[in-house]
Write an enzyme that holds these catalytic residues in place. Structure first.
Site, PDB file in Angstrom:
ATOM      1  N   CYS A  46       0.238  11.543  -6.814  1.00 54.71           N
ATOM      2  CA  CYS A  46      -0.257  12.816  -6.288  1.00 54.71           C
ATOM      3  C   CYS A  46       0.432  13.175  -4.978  1.00 54.71           C
ATOM      4  O   CYS A  46       0.079  14.167  -4.343  1.00 54.71           O
ATOM      5  CB  CYS A  46      -1.775  12.764  -6.103  1.00 54.71           C
ATOM      6  SG  CYS A  46      -2.347  11.489  -4.964  1.00 54.71           S
ATOM      7  N   GLU A  76       2.149  17.015  -8.592  1.00 51.73           N
ATOM      8  CA  GLU A  76       1.808  15.748  -9.238  1.00 51.73           C
ATOM      9  C   GLU A  76       3.033  15.317 -10.043  1.00 51.73           C
ATOM     10  O   GLU A  76       3.591  16.111 -10.805  1.00 51.73           O
ATOM     11  CB  GLU A  76       0.608  15.935 -10.155  1.00 51.73           C
ATOM     12  CG  GLU A  76      -0.030  14.655 -10.622  1.00 51.73           C
ATOM     13  CD  GLU A  76      -1.275  14.298  -9.829  1.00 51.73           C
ATOM     14  OE1 GLU A  76      -1.856  13.239 -10.101  1.00 51.73           O
ATOM     15  OE2 GLU A  76      -1.659  15.076  -8.929  1.00 51.73           O
TER      16      GLU A  76
END
Length: 364
Positions: free
Chosen positions: A322, A356
């Protein structure tokens, strides 16, 4: 841009820019084609948290969010275009009920929504005061009207009038997986992109075989579909809430080759290196596993030095990140033993800087 808005006409441009930033950031590790996965342009976010602003002039409550990068500036939210259709349906009804009831409105400071693609929903009302039996009676009426699960919370108090979770079903390569998602637990907020992440991870690991070690498994989000590709899976997670959900999800989906250990990545590294013994591993024989692959989905800080060293011992590494910056830092260390063979971009958070990413690394 106002928080929660979805300028859909700009989606393609912002997505293309993210692809280019990702290609440039990882050019030292990968020069192939990026697997890029789009998000719906609106109504993609399955959970939301709002501050409640009490207007001193009118006495009415309204939804509000902090203006990004502007300290102490709160913006009223009339519509939440990035929220799921169910969130957008519930928002005006919940707020109307709050403004029509002194009991529900008094010292209410936050409302949280958690929804599933099926329409299942949990609404949490959070207060700066203890909740009484009178509050509960009124909240039960509201729950019946809204046709959702309602929770009241204040300091050291939680009243769940029904379930404190939603049941989500995600489709991965034509197979459905059911997940319990608890209101206080971590879940991927973009269900459509989450399905693409799971499908990608399962597809790129289809021919590896052997056993899988997973760190940071959460509620078993990746664990369940990945278990289809491996003989056995050992998954670790430190959160008690997430471990409980993972065990529930394993049972509900009929998976029989997954073991869960409640350990942090640092603790598991110590266990693998035989530095420490853990009672939480007393029923798990680490030496019996034939690990071919490690799967990691760490928090924004990425992998610590010892976990990077642990990962480098595996022939195959699947890394979901992330935070591309910490991913790049970790890849700089792993590149001495492994090469990146696949790179993916998942647009979990359109219209933001957030990216991401996923990578597959194989031993050189």
């Amino acid at each position: 841009m106002q928080p929660g808005s979805a300028p859909t006409e700009t989606y393609d441009v912002q997505f293309s820019e993210k692809i280019e930033r990702t290609r440039d950031q990882f050019k030292d590790f990968f020069n192939g084609e990026i697997d890029a996965f789009r998000s719906p342009a609106s109504e993609y976010r399955m959970r939301a948290e709002f501050k409640i602003w009490h207007d001193k002039d009118t006495g009415r409550a309204c939804y509000a969010m902090h203006q990004p990068k502007v300290k102490n500036q709160v913006i009223p939210i009339e519509d939440f275009e990035i929220g799921s259709a169910r969130i957008r349906e519930l928002m005006p009804d919940v707020l109307a009920a709050v403004n029509n009831s002194t009991l529900l409105k008094q010292k209410l400071f936050q409302i949280e929504f958690l929804t599933a693609t099926s329409g299942d929903a949990v609404v949490s009302l959070i207060y700066h005061r203890p909740l009484s039996e009178q509050w509960q009676a009124e909240a039960e009426q509201l729950q019946s009207t809204l046709r959702c699960q309602l929770i009241g919370r204040s300091r050291k108090q939680k009243i769940a009038l029904g379930r404190d979770y939603v049941l989500e079903t995600l489709l991965v390569n034509d197979k459905s997986y059911t997940y319990q998602q608890v209101e206080t637990g971590f879940t991927q907020p973009n269900a459509a992109v989450c399905q693409k992440m799971l499908t990608w991870a399962q597809t790129v690991s289809a021919d590896i075989g052997g056993d899988l070690l997973e760190l940071y498994c959460g509620n078993g989000n990746f664990t369940l579909p990945l278990a289809q590709n491996f003989s056995r899976v050992l998954a670790t997670e430190v959160s008690k809430t997430s471990v409980k959900s993972a065990l529930y999800n394993i049972e509900q989906n009929g998976a029989t080759n997954i073991a869960i250990a409640r350990l942090s990545s640092e603790e598991f590294t110590e266990a693998m290196n035989k530095v420490r013994r853990f009672r939480r591993l007393e029923n798990i024989d680490l030496d019996s596993y034939q690990f071919s692959t490690i799967f990691v989905d760490p928090p924004r800080a990425g992998l610590d030095t010892d976990t990077v060293k642990l990962a480098s011992r595996f022939d195959n590494i699947i890394y979901i990140s992330c935070n591309p910056d910490t991913l790049a830092d970790n890849l700089a260390s792993l590149a001495t033993t492994h090469e990146v063979t696949r790179l993916a971009l998942f647009d979990q958070f359109p219209y933001t800087e957030h990216r991401e990413c996923g990578v597959i690394l194989r031993r050189r």
